[in-house]
Design an enzyme around this catalytic site. Sequence first.
Site, PDB file in Angstrom:
ATOM      1  N   CYS A   1     -10.468 -12.000  17.797  1.00  0.00           N
ATOM      2  CA  CYS A   1     -11.008 -10.816  18.456  1.00  0.00           C
ATOM      3  C   CYS A   1     -12.314 -10.448  17.766  1.00  0.00           C
ATOM      4  O   CYS A   1     -12.405 -10.489  16.539  1.00  0.00           O
ATOM      5  CB  CYS A   1     -10.003  -9.678  18.335  1.00  0.00           C
ATOM      6  SG  CYS A   1      -8.324 -10.185  18.810  1.00  0.00           S
TER       7      CYS A   1
ATOM      8  N   ARG B   1     -10.010  -8.017   9.911  1.00  0.00           N
ATOM      9  CA  ARG B   1      -9.864  -9.080   8.903  1.00  0.00           C
ATOM     10  C   ARG B   1     -10.759 -10.270   9.249  1.00  0.00           C
ATOM     11  O   ARG B   1     -10.469 -11.403   8.872  1.00  0.00           O
ATOM     12  CB  ARG B   1      -8.400  -9.537   8.808  1.00  0.00           C
ATOM     13  CG  ARG B   1      -7.468  -8.461   8.317  1.00  0.00           C
ATOM     14  CD  ARG B   1      -6.252  -9.031   7.566  1.00  0.00           C
ATOM     15  NE  ARG B   1      -5.442  -7.938   7.077  1.00  0.00           N
ATOM     16  CZ  ARG B   1      -4.288  -7.549   7.617  1.00  0.00           C
ATOM     17  NH1 ARG B   1      -3.781  -8.192   8.651  1.00  0.00           N
ATOM     18  NH2 ARG B   1      -3.618  -6.531   7.117  1.00  0.00           N
TER      19      ARG B   1
ATOM     20  N   CYS C   1      -5.165 -17.404  13.985  1.00  0.00           N
ATOM     21  CA  CYS C   1      -4.724 -16.614  15.135  1.00  0.00           C
ATOM     22  C   CYS C   1      -4.879 -17.485  16.376  1.00  0.00           C
ATOM     23  O   CYS C   1      -5.629 -18.462  16.367  1.00  0.00           O
ATOM     24  CB  CYS C   1      -5.603 -15.387  15.336  1.00  0.00           C
ATOM     25  SG  CYS C   1      -5.593 -14.258  13.946  1.00  0.00           S
TER      26      CYS C   1
ATOM     27  N   ASP D   1      -7.509   4.061   9.525  1.00  0.00           N
ATOM     28  CA  ASP D   1      -7.270   3.471   8.213  1.00  0.00           C
ATOM     29  C   ASP D   1      -8.421   3.903   7.331  1.00  0.00           C
ATOM     30  O   ASP D   1      -9.581   3.549   7.596  1.00  0.00           O
ATOM     31  CB  ASP D   1      -7.215   1.936   8.329  1.00  0.00           C
ATOM     32  CG  ASP D   1      -5.805   1.434   8.174  1.00  0.00           C
ATOM     33  OD1 ASP D   1      -5.237   1.618   7.087  1.00  0.00           O
ATOM     34  OD2 ASP D   1      -5.284   0.871   9.155  1.00  0.00           O
TER      35      ASP D   1
ATOM     36  N   ARG E   1       7.179  -0.152   2.215  1.00  0.00           N
ATOM     37  CA  ARG E   1       6.932  -1.322   3.062  1.00  0.00           C
ATOM     38  C   ARG E   1       5.798  -2.181   2.525  1.00  0.00           C
ATOM     39  O   ARG E   1       4.915  -1.667   1.827  1.00  0.00           O
ATOM     40  CB  ARG E   1       6.632  -0.911   4.503  1.00  0.00           C
ATOM     41  CG  ARG E   1       5.477   0.066   4.652  1.00  0.00           C
ATOM     42  CD  ARG E   1       5.691   0.913   5.915  1.00  0.00           C
ATOM     43  NE  ARG E   1       4.611   1.815   6.219  1.00  0.00           N
ATOM     44  CZ  ARG E   1       4.492   3.034   5.711  1.00  0.00           C
ATOM     45  NH1 ARG E   1       5.356   3.490   4.835  1.00  0.00           N
ATOM     46  NH2 ARG E   1       3.491   3.813   6.085  1.00  0.00           N
TER      47      ARG E   1
ATOM     48  N   CYS F   1     -12.183  -7.710  14.914  1.00  0.00           N
ATOM     49  CA  CYS F   1     -11.085  -7.813  13.951  1.00  0.00           C
ATOM     50  C   CYS F   1     -11.464  -7.263  12.577  1.00  0.00           C
ATOM     51  O   CYS F   1     -12.497  -7.616  12.020  1.00  0.00           O
ATOM     52  CB  CYS F   1     -10.673  -9.270  13.804  1.00  0.00           C
ATOM     53  SG  CYS F   1      -9.369  -9.466  12.575  1.00  0.00           S
TER      54      CYS F   1
ATOM     55  N   LYS G   1      -3.287   4.774   6.326  1.00  0.00           N
ATOM     56  CA  LYS G   1      -3.553   5.351   7.656  1.00  0.00           C
ATOM     57  C   LYS G   1      -3.284   6.840   7.645  1.00  0.00           C
ATOM     58  O   LYS G   1      -2.308   7.277   7.045  1.00  0.00           O
ATOM     59  CB  LYS G   1      -2.558   4.759   8.652  1.00  0.00           C
ATOM     60  CG  LYS G   1      -2.971   3.494   9.290  1.00  0.00           C
ATOM     61  CD  LYS G   1      -1.887   3.074  10.276  1.00  0.00           C
ATOM     62  CE  LYS G   1      -1.958   1.587  10.447  1.00  0.00           C
ATOM     63  NZ  LYS G   1      -1.590   0.885   9.218  1.00  0.00           N
TER      64      LYS G   1
ATOM     65  N   ASP H   1     -12.034  -0.106  12.935  1.00  0.00           N
ATOM     66  CA  ASP H   1     -12.403  -0.137  11.518  1.00  0.00           C
ATOM     67  C   ASP H   1     -13.864  -0.541  11.339  1.00  0.00           C
ATOM     68  O   ASP H   1     -14.485  -1.109  12.237  1.00  0.00           O
ATOM     69  CB  ASP H   1     -11.495  -1.125  10.774  1.00  0.00           C
ATOM     70  CG  ASP H   1     -10.065  -0.645  10.756  1.00  0.00           C
ATOM     71  OD1 ASP H   1      -9.842   0.509  10.359  1.00  0.00           O
ATOM     72  OD2 ASP H   1      -9.167  -1.419  11.167  1.00  0.00           O
TER      73      ASP H   1
ATOM     74  N   ARG I   1       0.830  -1.206   0.000  1.00  0.00           N
ATOM     75  CA  ARG I   1       0.000   0.000   0.000  1.00  0.00           C
ATOM     76  C   ARG I   1       0.871   1.265   0.000  1.00  0.00           C
ATOM     77  O   ARG I   1       0.548   2.237  -0.645  1.00  0.00           O
ATOM     78  CB  ARG I   1      -0.890  -0.032   1.252  1.00  0.00           C
ATOM     79  CG  ARG I   1      -2.049   0.921   1.241  1.00  0.00           C
ATOM     80  CD  ARG I   1      -2.785   0.948   2.586  1.00  0.00           C
ATOM     81  NE  ARG I   1      -2.773  -0.300   3.316  1.00  0.00           N
ATOM     82  CZ  ARG I   1      -3.765  -1.205   3.300  1.00  0.00           C
ATOM     83  NH1 ARG I   1      -4.845  -0.997   2.602  1.00  0.00           N
ATOM     84  NH2 ARG I   1      -3.650  -2.314   4.018  1.00  0.00           N
ATOM     85  N   TYR I   2       1.941   1.225   0.774  1.00  0.00           N
ATOM     86  CA  TYR I   2       2.836   2.379   0.909  1.00  0.00           C
ATOM     87  C   TYR I   2       4.127   2.069   0.141  1.00  0.00           C
ATOM     88  O   TYR I   2       4.515   0.895   0.025  1.00  0.00           O
ATOM     89  CB  TYR I   2       3.187   2.610   2.378  1.00  0.00           C
ATOM     90  CG  TYR I   2       1.980   2.709   3.295  1.00  0.00           C
ATOM     91  CD1 TYR I   2       1.261   3.889   3.408  1.00  0.00           C
ATOM     92  CD2 TYR I   2       1.577   1.611   4.052  1.00  0.00           C
ATOM     93  CE1 TYR I   2       0.164   3.976   4.258  1.00  0.00           C
ATOM     94  CE2 TYR I   2       0.478   1.690   4.896  1.00  0.00           C
ATOM     95  CZ  TYR I   2      -0.223   2.875   4.999  1.00  0.00           C
ATOM     96  OH  TYR I   2      -1.301   2.949   5.841  1.00  0.00           O
TER      97      TYR I   2
HETATM   98  S1  SF4 Z   1      -7.178  -8.625  15.625  1.00  0.00           S
HETATM   99 FE1  SF4 Z   1      -7.719 -10.145  14.049  1.00  0.00          FE
HETATM  100  S2  SF4 Z   1      -5.755 -10.741  13.143  1.00  0.00           S
HETATM  101 FE2  SF4 Z   1      -5.294  -9.765  15.120  1.00  0.00          FE
HETATM  102  S3  SF4 Z   1      -5.229 -11.479  16.627  1.00  0.00           S
HETATM  103 FE3  SF4 Z   1      -7.304 -10.619  16.667  1.00  0.00          FE
HETATM  104  S4  SF4 Z   1      -8.447 -11.924  15.217  1.00  0.00           S
HETATM  105 FE4  SF4 Z   1      -6.265 -12.228  14.769  1.00  0.00          FE
END
Ligand code: SF4
Length: 347
Positions: free
Chosen positions: A108, A113, A104, A309, A95, A111, A316, A272, A91-92
């Site tokens: 979370c 993603r 994972c 973001d 990097r 999340c 960002k 997000d 994206r940048y």
């Molecule tokens: S925020 Fe998303 S990618 Fe990061 S540990 Fe939690 S579930 Fe996994």
Amino acid sequence: MTGSKTVRSAYALADAGLITVDRLAALDRVAARYAVAITPALADLIDPSDPRDPMARQFVPDERELELRPEESADPIGDEAHSPVEGIVHRYPDRVLLKLVTACAVYCRFCFRRETVGPGRGGLAPTALTAALDYIARTPQIWEVILTGGDPLVLSPRRLKNIVTRIAAIGHVKVIRVHTRVPVAAPERVTAELMRALRSGKATFVVLHANHPRELTIQTRAACARFVDAGLPMLSQSVLLRGVNDDAETLGALMRALVECRIKPYYLHHADLAPGTAHLRTTIAEGQALMRALHGRNSGLCQPAYVLDIPGGFGKSPIGPQYLSADGIEDFNGRRHAYPPCHADTD
Ligand code: SF4
């Protein structure tokens, strides 16, 4: 003390006493949509008797996750638009992200993603990994490679060593960054072998994702000390979450606890627009007020950058409060002071 296994379903949540049985059917539907995993270390931190428990809000599924808002998106920060080869997000200019796995240690509930992470999807296949590393090798402006996922530290130290060694062999890559929640979710994975795997001779930073001071248990602090003592400096990223860390006392305590662990607070992310997460988001105005409070109360070491973001993949941008305006500058107590305007030398 809860069990010794990671909780991965609504039924296991009920068995572990983390939800009441009357929520089972509804949360089974949520778990069918978005992955669930709560490690023993995190289960121990949840207080099921507290309906507002900040650990439960982060990790225990919630009925509201199936309520979608029009502004929410499956790819809220636009990773897809910037993926030249599988596993890479570029994206940048200087990097790239290298997404090694979709798994994972913990999933979370907020999340960004959440539509792509989950167990059983495997990591980047060997041929795809080689293609991703080839892209990095033939793109000389890439100065930094950020290992992410999922969580790259769910991989074995042996696999990580192989990958890190191959990245470090690329001359124009000077910095490697590892984004992880493993020291919080599974601190026992942070071993001497992992340190050996990550040390490659290149500057390597480990960025811990932590959102509440209770996450920094004795075991997590010891895990973080292992990184820093091994010459792997640490930064942190936190997500601003309603009912978790959206008060100045909790946020300040989190930043102080991180600094005490020799972790420099780096980013405070505005949450997000991930699907089904409206109940966890604050407003930007609330985030800016919290940043003002941090500035007023806490050491400069405890100040992360508050960032958003931009939806659509535009990267960002800092969204913290402004202190300087035409009528002067605001101090840390909220008082304004005149400051002479600067004039360019015109002769
Ligand atoms: S925020 Fe998303 S990618 Fe990061 S540990 Fe939690 S579930 Fe996994």
